[in-house]
Motif scaffolding. Structure first.
Motif, mmCIF file in Angstrom:
data_model
loop_
_atom_site.group_PDB
_atom_site.id
_atom_site.type_symbol
_atom_site.label_atom_id
_atom_site.label_comp_id
_atom_site.label_asym_id
_atom_site.label_seq_id
_atom_site.Cartn_x
_atom_site.Cartn_y
_atom_site.Cartn_z
ATOM 1 N N ARG A 1 3.373 10.792 -9.136
ATOM 2 C CA ARG A 1 2.604 11.144 -10.325
ATOM 3 C C ARG A 1 1.814 12.438 -10.115
ATOM 4 N N ASP A 2 1.141 12.562 -8.955
ATOM 5 C CA ASP A 2 0.313 13.736 -8.695
ATOM 6 C C ASP A 2 1.136 15.020 -8.617
ATOM 7 N N LEU A 3 2.383 14.907 -8.156
ATOM 8 C CA LEU A 3 3.250 16.079 -8.068
ATOM 9 C C LEU A 3 3.923 16.402 -9.402
ATOM 10 N N GLY A 4 3.710 15.543 -10.387
ATOM 11 C CA GLY A 4 4.289 15.801 -11.708
ATOM 12 C C GLY A 4 5.785 15.587 -11.773
ATOM 13 N N LEU A 5 6.329 14.744 -10.891
ATOM 14 C CA LEU A 5 7.773 14.504 -10.876
ATOM 15 C C LEU A 5 8.165 13.513 -11.969
ATOM 16 N N ARG B 1 -4.237 30.808 -6.916
ATOM 17 C CA ARG B 1 -3.931 31.444 -8.200
ATOM 18 C C ARG B 1 -3.403 30.435 -9.218
ATOM 19 N N GLY B 2 -3.544 29.166 -8.894
ATOM 20 C CA GLY B 2 -3.104 28.119 -9.804
ATOM 21 C C GLY B 2 -1.634 27.781 -9.699
ATOM 22 N N HIS B 3 -0.952 28.290 -8.679
ATOM 23 C CA HIS B 3 0.472 28.023 -8.513
ATOM 24 C C HIS B 3 0.685 26.664 -7.847
ATOM 25 N N LYS B 4 1.808 26.026 -8.155
ATOM 26 C CA LYS B 4 2.146 24.742 -7.567
ATOM 27 C C LYS B 4 3.501 24.809 -6.878
ATOM 28 N N ARG B 5 3.603 24.114 -5.759
ATOM 29 C CA ARG B 5 4.872 24.076 -5.040
ATOM 30 C C ARG B 5 5.882 23.263 -5.821
ATOM 31 N N VAL B 6 7.089 23.805 -5.995
ATOM 32 C CA VAL B 6 8.150 23.082 -6.702
ATOM 33 C C VAL B 6 9.344 22.790 -5.797
ATOM 34 N N ALA B 7 9.425 23.461 -4.660
ATOM 35 C CA ALA B 7 10.549 23.202 -3.749
ATOM 36 C C ALA B 7 10.174 23.632 -2.347
ATOM 37 N N GLN B 8 10.765 22.968 -1.386
ATOM 38 C CA GLN B 8 10.594 23.347 0.015
ATOM 39 C C GLN B 8 11.948 23.248 0.707
ATOM 40 N N TYR B 9 12.284 24.269 1.470
ATOM 41 C CA TYR B 9 13.566 24.320 2.165
ATOM 42 C C TYR B 9 13.294 24.367 3.664
ATOM 43 N N ILE C 1 0.831 -1.204 0.000
ATOM 44 C CA ILE C 1 0.000 0.000 0.000
ATOM 45 C C ILE C 1 0.864 1.252 0.000
ATOM 46 N N ALA C 2 1.896 1.279 0.851
ATOM 47 C CA ALA C 2 2.761 2.457 0.934
ATOM 48 C C ALA C 2 3.469 2.713 -0.388
ATOM 49 N N TYR C 3 3.916 1.628 -1.045
ATOM 50 C CA TYR C 3 4.607 1.776 -2.337
ATOM 51 C C TYR C 3 3.668 2.365 -3.387
ATOM 52 N N ASN C 4 2.447 1.875 -3.430
ATOM 53 C CA ASN C 4 1.479 2.401 -4.386
ATOM 54 C C ASN C 4 1.138 3.861 -4.092
ATOM 55 N N LYS C 5 1.028 4.195 -2.817
ATOM 56 C CA LYS C 5 0.725 5.577 -2.452
ATOM 57 C C LYS C 5 1.879 6.498 -2.848
ATOM 58 N N ARG D 1 -2.540 13.715 8.393
ATOM 59 C CA ARG D 1 -2.527 15.066 7.850
ATOM 60 C C ARG D 1 -3.658 15.193 6.850
ATOM 61 N N PRO D 2 -4.121 16.406 6.565
ATOM 62 C CA PRO D 2 -5.158 16.579 5.554
ATOM 63 C C PRO D 2 -4.626 16.234 4.170
ATOM 64 N N ALA D 3 -5.543 15.991 3.227
ATOM 65 C CA ALA D 3 -5.143 15.595 1.886
ATOM 66 C C ALA D 3 -4.388 16.699 1.159
ATOM 67 N N ASP D 4 -4.565 17.952 1.578
ATOM 68 C CA ASP D 4 -3.915 19.080 0.892
ATOM 69 C C ASP D 4 -2.650 19.521 1.607
ATOM 70 N N ASP D 5 -1.814 18.537 2.035
ATOM 71 C CA ASP D 5 -0.630 18.885 2.820
ATOM 72 C C ASP D 5 0.455 19.568 1.993
ATOM 73 N N THR D 6 0.251 19.707 0.697
ATOM 74 C CA THR D 6 1.186 20.500 -0.108
ATOM 75 C C THR D 6 0.609 21.876 -0.414
ATOM 76 N N TRP D 7 -0.434 22.242 0.317
ATOM 77 C CA TRP D 7 -1.073 23.549 0.104
ATOM 78 C C TRP D 7 -0.060 24.669 0.353
#
Length: 286
Positions: free
Chosen positions: A15-19, A100-108, A5-9, A88-94
């Motif tokens: 995929r969802d992050l577009g990597l 405004r349609g922006h997506k996170r590309v990096a976190q420091y 399950i963890a591997y599939n997630k 955590r909530p499903a939108d933990d990359t909020w």
């Protein structure tokens, strides 16, 4: 044998992050989002022997930065019942500019001497930066401000990659200071010990400089008016603190990332100023 399950997630998360990713040699090879996404295939993802998933970034030599970048924790690496509610909530990359349609590309992530998280900085695909601090009282575990309602700062001022900086300083390595986290990562990717302050030019303070007492420092100034002003301000905080101070610029382009992207080596930075040179070295005028 079916995937855990963890591997599939994890595969779904990638995929969802577009990597960028591909399957090779029995592993899922993933773009190094922990390195600004500029390192294809650097993260290897495999099924664990006892279920779950094993992640290893060959540049980080671990998984902590990659997990942070995709919004996971160590607990997410293990299989669990499908109907178990998330911590955590499903939108933990909020991020604040997501509407405004922006997506996170990096976190420091900024960590203290004990490697505990002090605060973080996110960057989106439109180059918006937002800072957050840990807060266990929220569902996401973070607050999108480093200050209270009265404007008082709630977290200490620390340089980026502080634990690594202290190790490098103890080993008498040169500490490189860049203007932003992306340039720091470019320097680190080329084997250098590097740091910066959060929030870019003009935000370096004496609190940051105090961690560099007795160190040999090289500042990479961005090739513009703001970059020169920032470098001069950093120099002033380091006078009487650092052992030596040199200021350099990219041989090509504006900053450290441009310099390396053009194929230059660290020895090919252009020296523009030596405010506190090694004894016997000729000083370089501004």
């Amino acid at each position: 044998m079916t995937d855990g399950i963890a591997y599939n997630k994890l595969a779904d998360r990638v995929r969802d992050l577009g990597l960028q990713h591909r399957y090779s040699g029995g592993a899922l090879r993933v773009q190094g989002v922990c390195h600004d996404g500029d390192s294809p295939d650097t993260v290897a993802v495999r099924r664990g022997n006892n279920g779950g998933v094993v992640i290893h970034c060959h540049k980080c030599d671990g998984n902590a930065d990659f997990l942070t970048a995709i919004g996971w924790t160590e607990a997410d690496l293990f299989d669990e019942p499908l109907d178990r509610s998330r911590d955590r909530p499903a939108d933990d990359t909020w991020i604040p500019c997501q509407d405004r349609g922006h997506k996170r590309v990096a976190q420091y992530v900024y960590r203290n001497e004990n490697k505990a998280v002090v605060h973080g900085v996110t960057r989106c695909d439109h180059k918006c930066f937002a800072q957050w601090r840990p807060d266990d009282t929220t569902r996401s575990g973070r607050r999108w401000s480093l200050n209270d309602k009265e404007g008082n700062r709630l977290v200490p001022l620390i340089p980026y990659r502080l634990p690594e900086l202290l190790v490098a300083k103890e080993a008498d390595r040169v500490i490189w200071i860049a203007e932003g986290e992306k340039d720091v990562q470019a320097l680190v990717d080329h084997g250098l010990a590097a740091t910066c302050n959060a929030a870019g030019a003009g935000k370096w303070t004496a609190d940051h400089a105090a961690y560099l007492e007795g160190a040999d420092v090289t500042i990479v100034a961005d090739r513009d008016e703001q970059g020169e002003k920032h470098a001069r301000a950093v120099v002033e905080t380091l006078r009487g603190v650092a052992s030596t101070i040199y200021v350099v610029q990219a041989a090509t382009g504006k900053d450290a990332a441009d310099h390396f992207a053009a194929g230059h080596k660290d020895s090919e930075f252009v020296q523009v100023w030596a405010p506190v040179p090694h004894p016997g070295d000729p000083a370089v005028g501004a």
